[in-house]
Write an enzyme that holds these catalytic residues in place. Structure first.
Site, short mmCIF file in Angstrom:
data_model
loop_
_atom_site.label_atom_id
_atom_site.label_comp_id
_atom_site.label_asym_id
_atom_site.label_seq_id
_atom_site.Cartn_x
_atom_site.Cartn_y
_atom_site.Cartn_z
N TYR A 1 39.20 -15.30 -10.21
CA TYR A 1 37.76 -15.09 -10.05
C TYR A 1 37.17 -16.16 -9.13
O TYR A 1 36.98 -17.31 -9.52
CB TYR A 1 37.06 -15.13 -11.40
CG TYR A 1 37.57 -14.14 -12.42
CD1 TYR A 1 38.22 -12.98 -12.04
CD2 TYR A 1 37.40 -14.37 -13.78
CE1 TYR A 1 38.70 -12.07 -12.98
CE2 TYR A 1 37.86 -13.47 -14.73
CZ TYR A 1 38.51 -12.33 -14.32
OH TYR A 1 38.98 -11.42 -15.25
N HIS B 1 48.16 -12.05 -15.79
CA HIS B 1 47.10 -11.34 -15.08
C HIS B 1 47.67 -10.31 -14.11
O HIS B 1 48.45 -10.66 -13.22
CB HIS B 1 46.23 -12.33 -14.32
CG HIS B 1 44.86 -11.81 -14.00
ND1 HIS B 1 43.96 -12.51 -13.24
CD2 HIS B 1 44.24 -10.66 -14.33
CE1 HIS B 1 42.83 -11.82 -13.14
NE2 HIS B 1 42.99 -10.68 -13.78
#
Length: 311
Positions: A56, A128
């Site tokens: 992010y 992830h």
């Protein structure tokens, strides 16, 4: 706020969690003051579970979250971040993402996440988007996380993705404590119900349900033509379906966002519904909706009858 267990890990997460993709400038630039206000609003609403990732904003979300949490007692909240991507300088000197599911890479990822956040402990580590390197994630990444949990480096481990093949591959692995399902178990669409949820239930794996507004489409009372899906413009057929859901929610005396939150939390396997926010006001509104306990059985029955959700 009610809390739920993640498998048998001993980690308890609040029923509503704060996702931090927006803190990494997902749709627009966010200042540190604004990021802190978002986290403060979440804290005041009773949220004690915060999820982030190096992905992010190339580490920006982690930095902003760490600064926002700096004055909070560390033992009073649960923190998850993700592994599998390292942030490294590119050929032009600018930071870039590099896949790495090796044990050394995962250990380094956790160390660097903690450095960016200015914290000394991570409660939950999630692989992830492992679909990009699925064999590596299963053969190397998962055993590495198990060892890190055994060593006490983290308390709970899991996987986070919206890819159904990857979720299915991991949902049967009882080494995991949790799977984070991103946008695949929502009021708009529920492909995770076919195999992933039954497999996770059988394996004793808890669910962290994220992306429940489908990139913001279900966060509007009446989705407009600019509604997003998968971070892009919504396909016409899905927009039409969302508008149907909104109409039936209104008929039932509620709103599409509140119905979306309630649906995402219906299954007891869901330990936390993780939502993002781009303002403090949005956090307050979401928390109020999530804590609204008025029953929606009539709405679910109507949507099942119309084939808009499964029985």
């Amino acid at each position: 706020m009610r809390a739920g267990d993640l498998g048998t890990s001993g980690v308890r997460v609040t029923a509503l969690g704060l996702g931090t993709a927006q803190l990494g400038d997902l749709y627009e630039t966010v200042t540190q003051d604004r990021a802190t206000a978002i986290v403060d609003a979440a804290w005041d609403a009773g949220i004690r579970y915060f999820d982030t990732a190096p992905h992010y904003g190339l580490g920006l979300a982690e930095k902003r979250l760490g600064l926002a949490l700096h004055s909070r007692p560390r033992e009073h909240y649960v923190l998850s971040s993700k592994v599998g991507r390292l942030i490294r300088p590119g050929s032009d000197g600018e930071p870039t993402r590099r896949w790495d599911f090796t044990e050394a890479g995962i250990r380094r990822s956790i160390e660097e996440s903690l450095e960016r956040m200015g914290l000394d402990r991570l409660d939950i580590a999630l692989l992830h988007d492992p679909q990009e390197r699925l064999t590596d994630a299963l053969d190397d990444g998962l055993p590495a996380l198990v060892r890190l949990r055994d060593e006490g480096v983290v308390d709970a481990i899991g996987v986070g993705t919206g890819d159904m093949a990857a979720l299915t591959a991991f949902a049967t692995r009882d080494e995991l404590d949790a799977i984070m399902i991103a946008g695949r178990y929502t009021l708009l669409e529920q492909p995770a119900l076919t195999e992933v949820i039954p497999a996770a239930r059988a394996a004793g794996i808890s669910v962290l349900n994220a992306g429940v507004f489908n990139s913001g489409m279900l966060a509007q009372d009446h989705p407009g033509p600019d509604a997003r899906y998968e971070y892009a413009m919504a396909p016409p057929q899905l927009l039409a379906r969302a508008r149907q859901l909104a109409d039936h929610a209104a008929t039932a005396g509620t709103t599409l966002p509140r119905a979306a939150l309630a649906y995402a939390a219906r299954d007891p396997l869901v330990a936390s519904v993780v939502v993002g926010a781009d303002s403090a006001e949005q956090v307050v509104t979401t928390a109020h909706m999530a804590q609204d306990s008025r029953p929606l059985d009539g709405l679910w029955d109507a949507l099942v009858a119309l084939g808009l959700i499964p029985a």
